[in-house]
Design a protein around this motif. Structure first.
Motif, PDB file in Angstrom:
ATOM      1  N   MET A 133       4.580  -3.272   6.919  1.00 25.50           N
ATOM      2  CA  MET A 133       6.209  -3.405   5.983  1.00 25.50           C
ATOM      3  C   MET A 133       6.718  -2.075   6.621  1.00 25.50           C
ATOM      4  N   PRO A 134       8.301  -1.929   6.653  1.00 22.57           N
ATOM      5  CA  PRO A 134       8.800  -0.629   6.875  1.00 22.57           C
ATOM      6  C   PRO A 134       8.401   0.161   5.400  1.00 22.57           C
ATOM      7  N   LEU A 135       8.425   1.671   5.543  1.00 26.76           N
ATOM      8  CA  LEU A 135       8.082   2.312   4.211  1.00 26.76           C
ATOM      9  C   LEU A 135       9.401   2.760   3.957  1.00 26.76           C
ATOM     10  N   THR A 136       9.444   3.273   2.447  1.00 29.49           N
ATOM     11  CA  THR A 136      10.423   3.492   1.758  1.00 29.49           C
ATOM     12  C   THR A 136      10.179   4.608   1.107  1.00 29.49           C
ATOM     13  N   TYR A 137      11.511   5.528   0.866  1.00 27.26           N
ATOM     14  CA  TYR A 137      11.480   6.705   0.121  1.00 27.26           C
ATOM     15  C   TYR A 137      10.557   6.674  -1.182  1.00 27.26           C
ATOM     16  N   ALA A 138       9.699   7.709  -1.533  1.00 28.31           N
ATOM     17  CA  ALA A 138       8.997   7.325  -2.769  1.00 28.31           C
ATOM     18  C   ALA A 138       8.999   8.643  -3.405  1.00 28.31           C
ATOM     19  N   GLY A 139       9.541   9.884  -2.978  1.00 26.62           N
ATOM     20  CA  GLY A 139       9.349  11.069  -3.630  1.00 26.62           C
ATOM     21  C   GLY A 139      10.160  12.196  -3.055  1.00 26.62           C
ATOM     22  N   GLU A 140       9.834  13.516  -3.446  1.00 27.32           N
ATOM     23  CA  GLU A 140      10.445  14.872  -2.841  1.00 27.32           C
ATOM     24  C   GLU A 140      10.421  15.014  -1.873  1.00 27.32           C
ATOM     25  N   VAL A 141      11.516  15.346  -1.036  1.00 26.75           N
ATOM     26  CA  VAL A 141      11.399  15.722   0.517  1.00 26.75           C
ATOM     27  C   VAL A 141      11.547  17.454   0.776  1.00 26.75           C
ATOM     28  N   ASP A 142      10.928  17.785   1.542  1.00 26.94           N
ATOM     29  CA  ASP A 142      11.035  19.576   1.755  1.00 26.94           C
ATOM     30  C   ASP A 142      12.392  19.399   2.333  1.00 26.94           C
ATOM     31  N   VAL A 143      13.279  20.193   1.781  1.00 22.35           N
ATOM     32  CA  VAL A 143      14.710  20.329   2.134  1.00 22.35           C
ATOM     33  C   VAL A 143      14.747  21.039   3.388  1.00 22.35           C
ATOM     34  N   GLU A 144      13.711  21.882   3.942  1.00 26.26           N
ATOM     35  CA  GLU A 144      13.805  22.255   5.060  1.00 26.26           C
ATOM     36  C   GLU A 144      13.545  21.414   6.290  1.00 26.26           C
ATOM     37  N   HIS A 145      12.856  20.322   6.047  1.00 25.41           N
ATOM     38  CA  HIS A 145      12.736  19.326   7.171  1.00 25.41           C
ATOM     39  C   HIS A 145      13.806  18.600   7.474  1.00 25.41           C
ATOM     40  N   ASP A 162       6.436  11.410   9.102  1.00 25.72           N
ATOM     41  CA  ASP A 162       6.459  10.962  10.395  1.00 25.72           C
ATOM     42  C   ASP A 162       5.800   9.569  10.665  1.00 25.72           C
ATOM     43  N   GLU A 163       5.559   8.763   9.619  1.00 26.35           N
ATOM     44  CA  GLU A 163       5.072   7.635   9.704  1.00 26.35           C
ATOM     45  C   GLU A 163       6.734   6.480   9.458  1.00 26.35           C
ATOM     46  N   ARG A 164       6.440   5.441  10.137  1.00 30.06           N
ATOM     47  CA  ARG A 164       7.812   4.608   9.756  1.00 30.06           C
ATOM     48  C   ARG A 164       7.128   3.292   9.201  1.00 30.06           C
ATOM     49  N   PHE A 165       6.041   2.825   9.525  1.00 32.50           N
ATOM     50  CA  PHE A 165       5.616   1.521   8.940  1.00 32.50           C
ATOM     51  C   PHE A 165       4.134   1.603   8.555  1.00 32.50           C
ATOM     52  N   CYS A 166       3.817   0.723   7.711  1.00 32.80           N
ATOM     53  CA  CYS A 166       2.615   0.756   6.902  1.00 32.80           C
ATOM     54  C   CYS A 166       1.416   0.254   7.698  1.00 32.80           C
ATOM     55  N   THR A 167       0.525   1.059   8.009  1.00 33.57           N
ATOM     56  CA  THR A 167      -0.729   0.551   8.914  1.00 33.57           C
ATOM     57  C   THR A 167      -1.741  -0.587   8.381  1.00 33.57           C
ATOM     58  N   ARG A 168      -1.370  -0.807   7.121  1.00 32.26           N
ATOM     59  CA  ARG A 168      -2.255  -1.865   6.572  1.00 32.26           C
ATOM     60  C   ARG A 168      -1.334  -3.002   6.670  1.00 32.26           C
ATOM     61  N   CYS A 169      -0.068  -3.356   6.163  1.00 33.93           N
ATOM     62  CA  CYS A 169       0.383  -4.414   6.294  1.00 33.93           C
ATOM     63  C   CYS A 169       1.637  -4.621   7.292  1.00 33.93           C
ATOM     64  N   LEU A 184       6.876   9.122   1.504  1.00 29.13           N
ATOM     65  CA  LEU A 184       7.158   7.585   1.965  1.00 29.13           C
ATOM     66  C   LEU A 184       6.022   6.964   1.329  1.00 29.13           C
ATOM     67  N   ALA A 185       6.420   5.614   1.012  1.00 31.26           N
ATOM     68  CA  ALA A 185       5.333   4.697   0.476  1.00 31.26           C
ATOM     69  C   ALA A 185       5.689   3.235   0.995  1.00 31.26           C
ATOM     70  N   CYS A 186       4.606   2.594   1.194  1.00 33.94           N
ATOM     71  CA  CYS A 186       4.720   0.982   1.415  1.00 33.94           C
ATOM     72  C   CYS A 186       5.269   0.163   0.151  1.00 33.94           C
ATOM     73  N   ARG A 242       4.856  -2.923  -0.289  1.00 30.87           N
ATOM     74  CA  ARG A 242       4.049  -3.969  -0.786  1.00 30.87           C
ATOM     75  C   ARG A 242       2.765  -3.237  -1.204  1.00 30.87           C
ATOM     76  N   CYS A 243       2.000  -2.270  -0.427  1.00 29.95           N
ATOM     77  CA  CYS A 243       0.848  -1.897  -0.619  1.00 29.95           C
ATOM     78  C   CYS A 243       0.790  -0.449  -1.754  1.00 29.95           C
ATOM     79  N   ALA A 244       1.812   0.201  -1.658  1.00 26.58           N
ATOM     80  CA  ALA A 244       1.893   1.246  -2.560  1.00 26.58           C
ATOM     81  C   ALA A 244       1.317   2.354  -1.896  1.00 26.58           C
ATOM     82  N   ILE A 245       0.661   2.376  -0.587  1.00 25.09           N
ATOM     83  CA  ILE A 245      -0.016   3.271   0.234  1.00 25.09           C
ATOM     84  C   ILE A 245       1.112   4.479   0.475  1.00 25.09           C
TER      85      ILE A 245
END
Length: 165
Positions: free
Chosen positions: A26-38, A17-24, A5-7, A9-12
């Motif tokens: 904003m709700p986080l968006t999907y940014a990469g591969e996810v473990d299929v077992e998760h 297990d996170e939902r929102f960016c701790t810096r700004c 997941l990535a912000c 706005r900030c690209a952090i």
């Protein structure tokens, strides 16, 4: 495994297990591969619905719900279209924040304002029409305040005249 997941706005990057960016905030968006077992939770699934093009800029009010459940319903309508939003208690109400009573403003990033208004208009929900006229303080417009004071003074004068005082 990289942080999926990535912000927008900030690209952090963040873990699942996170939902929102701790810096700004904003709700986080999907940014990469996810473990299929998760197994993803409901919150994580909602965060992945957000379209990054609607997550840029300062927050602007697009609608107001009369109570918290109505405002949350508006949030869900927006989320279905990929528009992130947040709620803020409307100014001028003395109800404690932990209660659901009292109006809530629905705020979206500037890049998502037009799309949010289209969604809300299609749903027959009242939309804030003029964001450039919206006052930051959230109080009444000066003209409306003056009209209210003049009306109150007129009523008081009428009551004094009627009572013979």
């Amino acid at each position: 495994m990289t942080e999926p997941l990535a912000c927008p706005r900030c690209a952090i990057r963040y873990s699942l297990d996170e939902r929102f960016c701790t810096r700004c905030g904003m709700p986080l968006t999907y940014a990469g591969e996810v473990d299929v077992e998760h197994v993803t939770s409901e919150k994580q699934a909602r965060a992945r619905k957000i379209k990054p093009q609607y997550a840029r800029g300062d927050l602007r009010r697009v609608a107001t719900g009369r109570q918290q459940p109505e405002a949350e319903f508006i949030q869900m309508l927006l989320l279905e279209e990929g528009i992130p939003s947040t709620l803020r208690r409307s100014a001028g109400f003395d109800v404690p924040d932990m209660l659901a009573a009292g109006p809530r403003d629905v705020l979206v990033p500037e890049s998502g304002v037009d799309a949010a208004r289209d969604v809300l208009l299609q749903s027959d929900i009242e939309v804030t029409q003029a964001p450039h006229l919206e006052r930051e303080g959230g109080g009444p417009a000066p003209g409306m305040l003056l009209a209210g004071l003049l009306l109150a003074a007129g009523v008081a004068a009428l009551l004094i005249w009627l009572t013979g005082g």
